[in-house]
Design a protein around this motif. Structure first.
Motif, mmCIF file in Angstrom:
data_model
loop_
_atom_site.group_PDB
_atom_site.id
_atom_site.type_symbol
_atom_site.label_atom_id
_atom_site.label_comp_id
_atom_site.label_asym_id
_atom_site.label_seq_id
_atom_site.Cartn_x
_atom_site.Cartn_y
_atom_site.Cartn_z
ATOM 1 N N ILE A 167 71.101 -8.825 34.386
ATOM 2 C CA ILE A 167 70.316 -8.765 33.150
ATOM 3 C C ILE A 167 69.958 -7.325 32.794
ATOM 4 C CG2 ILE A 167 68.167 -9.481 32.034
ATOM 5 C CD1 ILE A 167 68.317 -12.054 33.703
ATOM 6 N N LEU A 182 67.603 -16.507 30.918
ATOM 7 C CA LEU A 182 67.123 -15.282 30.262
ATOM 8 C C LEU A 182 65.650 -15.418 29.887
ATOM 9 C CD1 LEU A 182 70.166 -14.408 27.960
ATOM 10 C CD2 LEU A 182 69.523 -13.329 30.126
ATOM 11 N N HIS A 233 62.514 -13.214 31.427
ATOM 12 C CA HIS A 233 61.622 -12.505 30.510
ATOM 13 C C HIS A 233 60.169 -12.917 30.727
ATOM 14 C CE1 HIS A 233 59.411 -12.019 26.680
ATOM 15 N NE2 HIS A 233 60.113 -10.911 26.557
#
Length: 253
Positions: free
Chosen positions: A129, A188, A192
């Motif tokens: 990422i 994702l 986050h």
């Protein structure tokens, strides 16, 4: 001592040099592995761009020339770190999950191992990422290595989705690429919210997200197989010990 026994104990001419060469090679491999492990730790916290021969020399207590001798360039070092991360990811996520039966049990295991990997990387970071952020608009060998590794993982997931369709666990008209997209999107979001926002409910939300994907695309047989796999996992997982100050009745329960 007879000459025969002496000859038997005396190494054959030239045999010592190969042994020294083998030991030297082994030591070089061990040193390179140690440097790579330190580099992986640095990259997890500082990003691939944070890697430098100098910083790695400081961490490993080696000379810059010693580190340079094993990798040759900063770019080669970055690529080696990407490959090492991918190897560890495969070992912890892929090879563990594929022990599950084909179909939704295996697909769920792949996702759950992925989630677990993210959960332990909250304080360090995921190189896939962070690397995508660092190199998304920077063509070159490091970006190519990152893209190749991520695509390998996506292809493995896509294959698991197709196998789940073959097993009758996912609807035959389900879009495998859409399922893959949504699963990756959950990861994702988890990364986050867990790493950046420090949201305490991120892991639970990822699980709810997967349940919605299953509900959207699974067949009745697939839902049954998924429930069975989840129950088997729960039965095989030992309960966490109760805190020492928990009430006695709760500990007995």
């Amino acid at each position: 001592m007879s000459s025969t026994s002496l000859n038997r104990q005396k190494p054959a001419a030239g045999s010592a040099a190969p042994r020294r060469g083998a030991r030297s090679l082994q030591k070089g491999q061990q040193t390179r592995a140690a440097i790579l492990e330190a580099a992986l730790g640095l990259a997890s916290h500082m990003g691939l761009e944070g890697l430098s021969i100098g910083a790695l020399a400081d961490v490993t207590k080696m000379s810059k020339s010693g580190v340079f001798a094993h990798f040759g360039s900063r770019e080669e070092l970055q690529i080696a770190v990407v490959r090492e991360y991918h190897a560890k990811f495969e070992e912890e996520v892929f090879f563990t999950a594929i022990r599950e039966p084909r179909g939704l049990p295996r697909l769920r295991a792949l996702f759950e191992r992925w989630v677990h990997r993210v959960s332990i990387e909250v304080d360090s970071g995921c190189i896939y990422i962070s690397g995508a952020v660092e190199f998304d608009d920077r063509p070159g060998p490091v970006r190519d290595a990152l893209v190749s590794m991520v695509k390998d993982w996506h292809n493995a997931l896509r294959k698991a989705i197709l196998l789940a369709q073959d097993a009758g666990h996912l609807a035959p008209d389900a879009d495998a690429d859409q399922i893959l997209f949504e699963m990756h999107g959950l990861i994702l979001s988890l990364h986050h919210d867990a790493r950046f926002l420090r949201s305490p409910g991120a892991l639970a939300r990822a699980s709810v997200g997967l349940a919605r994907i299953v509900d959207s695309f699974a067949t009745p047989a697939g839902r049954d197989a998924d429930v069975t796999a989840r129950q088997r996992t729960a039965d095989a997982t030992p309960p966490s010990p109760a805190p020492a100050d928990a009430p006695a009745a709760r500990r007995r329960a």
